[in-house]
Write a protein that holds these residues in place. Structure first.
Motif, PDB file in Angstrom:
ATOM      1  N   GLY A 253       0.819  -1.208   0.000  1.00 19.26           N
ATOM      2  CA  GLY A 253       0.000   0.000   0.000  1.00 19.26           C
ATOM      3  C   GLY A 253       0.852   1.257   0.000  1.00 19.26           C
ATOM      4  N   GLY A 254       0.544   2.196  -0.894  1.00 16.43           N
ATOM      5  CA  GLY A 254       1.305   3.439  -0.987  1.00 16.43           C
ATOM      6  C   GLY A 254       2.408   3.403  -2.013  1.00 16.43           C
ATOM      7  N   SER A 255       2.727   2.237  -2.576  1.00 13.46           N
ATOM      8  CA  SER A 255       3.794   2.129  -3.573  1.00 13.46           C
ATOM      9  C   SER A 255       3.304   2.595  -4.937  1.00 13.46           C
ATOM     10  CB  SER A 255       4.289   0.678  -3.680  1.00 13.46           C
ATOM     11  OG  SER A 255       4.858   0.256  -2.466  1.00 13.46           O
ATOM     12  N   VAL A 256       4.278   2.940  -5.795  1.00 14.74           N
ATOM     13  CA  VAL A 256       3.976   3.372  -7.157  1.00 14.74           C
ATOM     14  C   VAL A 256       4.564   2.350  -8.124  1.00 14.74           C
ATOM     15  CG1 VAL A 256       4.362   5.160  -8.895  1.00 14.74           C
ATOM     16  CG2 VAL A 256       3.938   5.805  -6.516  1.00 14.74           C
ATOM     17  N   LEU A 257       3.787   1.946  -9.104  1.00 13.63           N
ATOM     18  CA  LEU A 257       4.221   0.912 -10.045  1.00 13.63           C
ATOM     19  C   LEU A 257       5.296   1.443 -10.981  1.00 13.63           C
ATOM     20  CD1 LEU A 257       0.747  -0.598 -10.930  1.00 13.63           C
ATOM     21  CD2 LEU A 257       2.527  -1.686  -9.557  1.00 13.63           C
ATOM     22  N   ALA A 258       6.344   0.642 -11.181  1.00 15.24           N
ATOM     23  CA  ALA A 258       7.433   1.009 -12.089  1.00 15.24           C
ATOM     24  C   ALA A 258       7.267   0.370 -13.458  1.00 15.24           C
ATOM     25  CB  ALA A 258       8.779   0.590 -11.481  1.00 15.24           C
ATOM     26  N   GLY A 383      -0.467   4.549  -8.514  1.00 18.14           N
ATOM     27  CA  GLY A 383      -0.252   4.151  -7.131  1.00 18.14           C
ATOM     28  C   GLY A 383      -1.084   2.944  -6.759  1.00 18.14           C
ATOM     29  N   VAL A 384      -0.592   2.197  -5.788  1.00 14.75           N
ATOM     30  CA  VAL A 384      -1.317   1.027  -5.277  1.00 14.75           C
ATOM     31  C   VAL A 384      -1.824   1.376  -3.889  1.00 14.75           C
ATOM     32  CG1 VAL A 384      -1.194  -1.408  -4.677  1.00 14.75           C
ATOM     33  CG2 VAL A 384       0.165  -0.527  -6.576  1.00 14.75           C
ATOM     34  N   THR A 385      -3.129   1.448  -3.727  1.00 20.71           N
ATOM     35  CA  THR A 385      -3.703   1.719  -2.420  1.00 20.71           C
ATOM     36  C   THR A 385      -4.440   0.482  -1.929  1.00 20.71           C
ATOM     37  OG1 THR A 385      -5.860   2.480  -3.204  1.00 20.71           O
ATOM     38  CG2 THR A 385      -4.083   4.105  -3.161  1.00 20.71           C
ATOM     39  N   VAL A 386      -4.704   0.465  -0.639  1.00 25.25           N
ATOM     40  CA  VAL A 386      -5.472  -0.659  -0.074  1.00 25.25           C
ATOM     41  C   VAL A 386      -6.927  -0.266   0.103  1.00 25.25           C
ATOM     42  CG1 VAL A 386      -3.506  -1.713   1.069  1.00 25.25           C
ATOM     43  CG2 VAL A 386      -4.795   0.061   2.258  1.00 25.25           C
ATOM     44  N   VAL A 387      -7.281   0.955  -0.295  1.00 26.76           N
ATOM     45  CA  VAL A 387      -8.675   1.385  -0.162  1.00 26.76           C
ATOM     46  C   VAL A 387      -9.281   1.740  -1.514  1.00 26.76           C
ATOM     47  CG1 VAL A 387      -8.394   2.216   2.189  1.00 26.76           C
ATOM     48  CG2 VAL A 387      -7.949   3.771   0.293  1.00 26.76           C
ATOM     49  N   GLY A 388      -8.451   1.977  -2.541  1.00 25.65           N
ATOM     50  CA  GLY A 388      -8.971   2.420  -3.828  1.00 25.65           C
ATOM     51  C   GLY A 388      -9.204   1.311  -4.823  1.00 25.65           C
ATOM     52  N   GLY A 389      -8.992   0.065  -4.443  1.00 23.53           N
ATOM     53  CA  GLY A 389      -9.290  -1.053  -5.325  1.00 23.53           C
ATOM     54  C   GLY A 389      -8.099  -1.631  -6.053  1.00 23.53           C
ATOM     55  N   GLU A 390      -6.941  -0.902  -6.083  1.00 27.95           N
ATOM     56  CA  GLU A 390      -5.798  -1.419  -6.838  1.00 27.95           C
ATOM     57  C   GLU A 390      -5.274  -2.718  -6.238  1.00 27.95           C
ATOM     58  OE1 GLU A 390      -5.962   3.020  -7.165  1.00 27.95           O
ATOM     59  OE2 GLU A 390      -5.861   1.620  -5.481  1.00 27.95           O
ATOM     60  N   PHE A 391      -5.177  -2.760  -4.913  1.00 23.41           N
ATOM     61  CA  PHE A 391      -4.701  -3.987  -4.273  1.00 23.41           C
ATOM     62  C   PHE A 391      -5.648  -5.145  -4.562  1.00 23.41           C
ATOM     63  CE2 PHE A 391      -4.750  -6.947  -0.692  1.00 23.41           C
ATOM     64  CZ  PHE A 391      -3.423  -7.344  -0.672  1.00 23.41           C
ATOM     65  N   GLY A 392      -6.949  -4.881  -4.463  1.00 22.31           N
ATOM     66  CA  GLY A 392      -7.929  -5.927  -4.746  1.00 22.31           C
ATOM     67  C   GLY A 392      -7.857  -6.405  -6.177  1.00 22.31           C
ATOM     68  N   LEU A 393      -7.609  -5.484  -7.112  1.00 23.53           N
ATOM     69  CA  LEU A 393      -7.502  -5.863  -8.517  1.00 23.53           C
ATOM     70  C   LEU A 393      -6.295  -6.767  -8.741  1.00 23.53           C
ATOM     71  CD1 LEU A 393      -8.425  -5.640 -11.433  1.00 23.53           C
ATOM     72  CD2 LEU A 393      -7.207  -3.463 -11.607  1.00 23.53           C
ATOM     73  N   LEU A 394      -5.149  -6.399  -8.161  1.00 21.63           N
ATOM     74  CA  LEU A 394      -3.948  -7.236  -8.287  1.00 21.63           C
ATOM     75  C   LEU A 394      -4.195  -8.625  -7.709  1.00 21.63           C
ATOM     76  CD1 LEU A 394      -1.200  -4.642  -7.260  1.00 21.63           C
ATOM     77  CD2 LEU A 394      -1.505  -5.641  -9.528  1.00 21.63           C
ATOM     78  N   ALA A 563      10.317   8.230  -4.597  1.00 22.89           N
ATOM     79  CA  ALA A 563       9.351   7.122  -4.524  1.00 22.89           C
ATOM     80  C   ALA A 563       8.504   7.010  -5.783  1.00 22.89           C
ATOM     81  CB  ALA A 563       8.452   7.299  -3.304  1.00 22.89           C
ATOM     82  N   GLY A 564       8.751   7.870  -6.790  1.00 21.47           N
ATOM     83  CA  GLY A 564       7.988   7.816  -8.026  1.00 21.47           C
ATOM     84  C   GLY A 564       6.597   8.406  -7.925  1.00 21.47           C
ATOM     85  N   ILE A 565       6.317   9.150  -6.854  1.00 25.24           N
ATOM     86  CA  ILE A 565       4.983   9.724  -6.633  1.00 25.24           C
ATOM     87  C   ILE A 565       4.856  11.051  -7.373  1.00 25.24           C
ATOM     88  CG2 ILE A 565       3.417  10.668  -4.889  1.00 25.24           C
ATOM     89  CD1 ILE A 565       4.733   8.736  -2.876  1.00 25.24           C
ATOM     90  N   THR A 566       3.785  11.212  -8.133  1.00 25.91           N
ATOM     91  CA  THR A 566       3.511  12.478  -8.812  1.00 25.91           C
ATOM     92  C   THR A 566       2.044  12.861  -8.608  1.00 25.91           C
ATOM     93  OG1 THR A 566       3.039  11.305 -10.880  1.00 25.91           O
ATOM     94  CG2 THR A 566       5.273  12.193 -10.605  1.00 25.91           C
TER      95      THR A 566
END
Length: 654
Positions: A253-258, A383-394, A563-566
């Protein structure tokens, strides 16, 4: 190359009890071959390697085999057995074989390693010539062996050609400059560490702590930069993001995909019912008839084998459950009536279906209707969040690992002999100050989901501060310090960074209030691969409000960039002043304020009180920094200003 144009022959001998029993454990041979390939200028043939135990006889027999035959090796590199352990016998074995010693090569290797760690002096290297072969002993660690070979490799072809019997007068024709040119080295390019590209007199330098009082600066030698110019320098000098593989778990959670992520599986992976009801098989005639049907299968939304559905049968099915093989559609439970049940009363036996309007694929979610295998589900930079659905999608498509930008590790340090831990028992003694900056900055960094190392409080003594920073640079990517950046003789951060650590101070003053003495520097540090990388140091003012303002304004954009955050830094909005606020006539000010929304949909800002740099109380209730221009008088109620949001907006007024 040798005088006849053929490649010089090199051999690598690893001396290790462990590797001699299991060659797969050796890491030195591939790393040393890589050095030959990268720095050898295509002059070497490194095709001969061997691994032997720590035995004088075995070492000597191997070396003699390579040096005493009709076609001797030009260069032998050994790795291992050069320490002080009782089994370390490589120097003794090689010394007995050498005809002529080469102490200059030993000195060059030790000097290079000593620049990395004082423990380099614990090695016992040997260099010299046996017959027509040059022999060098390197440490057993891959990192140390790599550093030592890199230090001298470009010089070795000349030595090997001479040792093989070439005429020195011809080789040395044209002088040292020609030899340096042929070897691709110069006095300015020898591997002694990073080099500056400007002269000391052309750039500002910090106080020299060893200088007398009459040589101390009376004013800062660093130019006063505008905030935008300081931010630009931070952006230019912040290291690029590092890519790493990360497992898909809650820590991501909080990471940005490279890299883009493609679905490893389809979702759903099977044909599934979207309602509770009954799966049916449409007859070969193409028309389903209403009527009473036996329930022969029960399919729940859980793993398990489901038998094939035959014509004239139906299957009770729950939402999300897989359709039995042979099923074509699902009838909603609302379109049915229970006719009979099993003798034990536990299951339905017969169901009457009240409609014949059912079409193929009705109430069915097809394989891959949500996500198809191979589809790009997330893009680089997201970004990969644990509340926005990205983690669930992965997780839903079976992704086990993704490439992300490594979040920098941050170290937070307070400096000053007057600073004491904030929770120390007992009253303050004269001159003591409780350490509020360190816990505040640690909390601020962690609130943005960065890993933080508490570096404690460093003394105002040059050696102590230097050692603290050196230790911190080994485990942290970014160091945040507070205090010690003004002009006093005990303000040692700038001199330590510049004079002791070989760092570059990119700016030492910023035209702003609060936070004028904010300092930004980079320090070259060798990583585990032996390559130089820059680590970042932010030296913030010791006044609490200044330190917090400068963290949000300067440090956070650098952390985001690594951290690649924009976009980087705090979000900027327009706010309407809810009261008159006085401007500072000397410098632009970052005014602590509370921003709220009102019923008209606009954002309104009000001051949190006195703004002097030591007044940490001005942060109570503050969720924003107002970007106030310098000027005379007041900015009036109703005027709009830029605001940097540090936290959630205040509640909407009704």
């Amino acid at each position: 190359m040798s005088s006849d144009g053929a490649k010089l022959k090199a051999a690598i001998l690893v001396v290790s009890e462990t590797a001699s029993r299991d060659p797969s454990t050796d890491k030195c041979i591939p790393i040393l071959k890589e050095v030959f390939g990268n720095l050898g200028g295509n002059q070497w043939d490194v095709s001969t390697t061997e691994i032997v135990p720590d035995s004088v006889i075995t070492i000597q027999n191997t070396v003699r085999k390579w040096t005493d035959g009709e076609s001797p090796i030009n260069l032998i590199i050994t790795s291992g057995g050069t320490g002080f352990a009782t089994k370390d016998v490589t120097p003794e074995a090689i010394t007995q074989l050498i005809d002529r010693h080469a102490p200059g090569l030993v000195h060059g290797m030790l000097t290079t390693s000593y620049a990395v760690t004082p423990f380099a002096l614990m090695a016992r290297p040997v260099a010299g010539v046996r017959k027509q072969t040059l022999i060098l002993t390197l440490p057993g660690s891959p990192k140390g062996a790599k550093e030592n070979l890199e230090a001298v490799l470009k010089l070795l072809p000349h030595a090997c050609i001479q040792a093989a019997g070439a005429e020195s007068r011809e080789l040395h024709a044209g002088g040292v400059k020609k030899l340096e040119q042929q070897a691709g080295v110069s006095s300015a390019s020898l591997p002694t560490g990073p080099k500056s590209h400007t002269k000391p007199e052309d750039r500002p330098q910090s106080n020299d702590p060893s200088a007398g009082v009459n040589r101390r600066y009376r004013s800062s030698p660093y130019p006063m930069l505008a905030v935008d110019d300081a931010l630009k320098l931070i952006s230019e000098q912040t290291p690029a993001p590092v890519v790493e593989k990360a497992p898909v778990n809650m820590k991501i959670g909080g990471s940005v995909l490279a890299e883009d992520v493609k679905a490893a599986e389809s979702v759903p992976a099977f044909r599934a019912s979207i309602v509770d009801g009954y799966a049916i098989k449409i007859p070969s005639s193409g028309k389903f008839e209403k009527g009473v049907y036996p329930v022969t299968i029960v399919s729940h939304a859980q793993a398990g084998e489901v038998k094939e559905l035959k014509e004239g049968e139906i299957a009770r099915i729950t939402t999300g459950a897989p359709l039995p093989p042979g099923a074509d559609a699902v009838v909603m439970v609302e379109d049915t009536v229970l006719k009979s049940q099993t003798d034990d009363g536990q299951e339905e036996k017969e169901i009457e279906i009240l409609t014949d309007e059912i079409k193929a694929n009705e109430n069915v979610r097809e394989v891959g209707s949500d996500v198809k295998e191979g589809d790009t589900i997330l893009k680089k930079g997201e970004g990969v969040t644990v509340v926005g659905g990205e983690f669930g999608l992965l997780a839903s498509v079976g992704t086990k690992e993704v490439s992300v930008y490594k979040r920098p590790v941050i170290g937070v340090l307070s400096t000053g002999d007057e600073i004491i831990p904030h929770d120390r028992e007992g009253p303050l003694r004269l001159g003591e100050v409780r350490d509020t900056n360190r816990p505040t900055l640690i909390t601020a960094a962690r609130s943005h989901r960065f890993e933080v190392v508490d570096l404690g409080i460093a003394s105002d003594k040059p050696g102590s501060l230097e050692q603290t920073l050196r230790d911190a640079l080994r485990k942290c990517d970014v160091i945040i310090t507070s205090g010690g950046v003004s002009m006093g003789e005990l303000d040692l951060l700038k001199p330590t960074i510049e004079r002791s650590l070989g760092g570059t101070i990119h700016f030492g003053r910023v035209n702003m209030k609060p936070g004028k003495p904010t300092t930004f520097a980079t320090v070259p540090v060798k990583n585990n691969a032996g390559d130089y990388v820059n680590k970042v140091i932010f030296s913030l003012p010791g006044n609490p409000a200044s330190a917090v303002v400068c963290f949000h304004l300067f440090v956070l954009p650098s952390l985001h960039q690594q951290a690649g955050i924009t976009p980087v830094g705090l979000p900027k909005v327009k706010a309407v002043l809810d009261e008159d606020i006085r401007m500072d006539k000397g410098r632009p000010e970052y005014h602590r304020a509370l921003v709220v929304t009102k019923s008209d949909g606009l954002l309104y800002a009000s001051s949190t009180g006195g703004q002097r740099s030591s007044r940490i109380g001005s942060f109570k209730g503050a969720n924003a920094l107002l970007c106030m221009p310098k000027g005379e008088g007041m900015l009036k109620k109703g005027e709009r200003v830029d605001a940097l949001l540090m936290g959630k907006l205040g509640e909407v007024e009704r």
